[in-house]
Scaffold this motif. Structure first.
Motif, PDB file in Angstrom:
ATOM      1  N   ASP A  41       0.829  -1.199   0.000  1.00 35.90           N
ATOM      2  CA  ASP A  41       0.000   0.000   0.000  1.00 35.90           C
ATOM      3  C   ASP A  41       0.869   1.256   0.000  1.00 35.90           C
ATOM      4  OD1 ASP A  41      -2.672   1.337   0.294  1.00 35.90           O
ATOM      5  OD2 ASP A  41      -1.723   2.029   2.155  1.00 35.90           O
ATOM      6  N   GLU A  42       1.882   1.267   0.833  1.00 40.10           N
ATOM      7  CA  GLU A  42       2.767   2.433   0.920  1.00 40.10           C
ATOM      8  C   GLU A  42       3.503   2.656  -0.402  1.00 40.10           C
ATOM      9  OE1 GLU A  42       6.708   3.607   3.402  1.00 40.10           O
ATOM     10  OE2 GLU A  42       5.066   2.739   4.574  1.00 40.10           O
ATOM     11  N   SER A  43       4.013   1.583  -0.995  1.00 43.74           N
ATOM     12  CA  SER A  43       4.732   1.705  -2.266  1.00 43.74           C
ATOM     13  C   SER A  43       3.807   2.196  -3.381  1.00 43.74           C
ATOM     14  CB  SER A  43       5.325   0.344  -2.664  1.00 43.74           C
ATOM     15  OG  SER A  43       6.270  -0.073  -1.718  1.00 43.74           O
ATOM     16  N   LEU A  44       2.616   1.644  -3.432  1.00 45.52           N
ATOM     17  CA  LEU A  44       1.665   2.042  -4.465  1.00 45.52           C
ATOM     18  C   LEU A  44       1.224   3.490  -4.271  1.00 45.52           C
ATOM     19  CD1 LEU A  44       0.332   0.945  -6.965  1.00 45.52           C
ATOM     20  CD2 LEU A  44      -1.509   0.055  -5.541  1.00 45.52           C
ATOM     21  N   THR A  45       1.015   3.900  -3.027  1.00 43.13           N
ATOM     22  CA  THR A  45       0.640   5.280  -2.736  1.00 43.13           C
ATOM     23  C   THR A  45       1.742   6.239  -3.190  1.00 43.13           C
ATOM     24  OG1 THR A  45      -0.770   4.587  -0.911  1.00 43.13           O
ATOM     25  CG2 THR A  45      -0.035   6.883  -0.899  1.00 43.13           C
ATOM     26  N   GLU A  46       2.997   5.861  -2.985  1.00 43.89           N
ATOM     27  CA  GLU A  46       4.120   6.695  -3.434  1.00 43.89           C
ATOM     28  C   GLU A  46       4.133   6.812  -4.956  1.00 43.89           C
ATOM     29  OE1 GLU A  46       7.846   5.324  -1.795  1.00 43.89           O
ATOM     30  OE2 GLU A  46       7.094   5.533   0.261  1.00 43.89           O
TER      31      GLU A  46
END
Length: 188
Positions: free
Chosen positions: A155-160
């Protein structure tokens, strides 16, 4: 623009379904944003013709008016110093693979829209940052995503990545549409 005139992804999803367009909502929005960012013109005020989409059946007069409102709304949001622009992607609570696919669809649409909008001919004066954004977007669009077992990391990687694409689209709009006289600006 008043809220009751704001076009949202659900409106476009209905139009895509009814007119049998072969794009997702994310890809459609990416195409429109890329076309506008690239300084594209809207022949005969037709958003679908500009994006080389062939509806069957043709949109109604109300749907054409909605597409023109979306065009103007998108242009305003891209140029807004308050940074209100956001790509139309699956919701944050959608499964991560669906979100990643939506992001790739949006980027494919964006890059295609840039080409249709004519930015390719004007990119000689593009900054190194803008060139890098284009290169990185193309790399993201070509990526086969592999997901970690930890959904928080995914989720964090995709949000970035989503934020990078949002900021990149705004940078490219600022650079490529600069000096481009506004397209037919009549609202219907």
């Amino acid at each position: 623009m008043s809220a009751n005139l704001t076009v949202d992804p659900e409106d476009i999803a209905e139009l895509i379904g009814r007119c049998k367009l072969s794009v997702s909502v994310s890809e459609f929005h990416g195409s429109l944003v890329g076309y506008i960012a690239g300084g594209g013109r809207f022949p005969g005020d037709s958003v679908l013709a500009a994006l080389s989409l062939e509806p069957d059946p043709a949109p109604t007069a109300d749907e054409e008016a909605m597409l023109n409102r979306l065009r103007h709304q998108t242009d305003e949001w891209l140029a807004d110093p308050e940074l209100t622009f956001s790509p139309w992607l699956p919701d944050d609570d959608a499964p991560i693979p669906e979100r990643a696919e939506g992001l790739v669809d949006w980027i494919h649409g964006f890059l295609g829209g840039l080409g249709l909008g004519g930015s390719v001919e004007r990119n000689q004066g593009m900054s190194d940052d803008a060139r890098e954004v284009l290169k990185d977007m193309a790399s993201i669009a070509a990526t086969e995503f592999e997901f970690d077992a930890d959904d928080d990391v995914n989720d964090e990687s995709l949000t970035e990545l989503e934020e990078f694409v949002r900021a990149g689209a705004m940078l490219l709009h600022a650079e490529l549409s600069r000096g481009t006289p506004p397209a037919n600006d009549t609202l219907h």
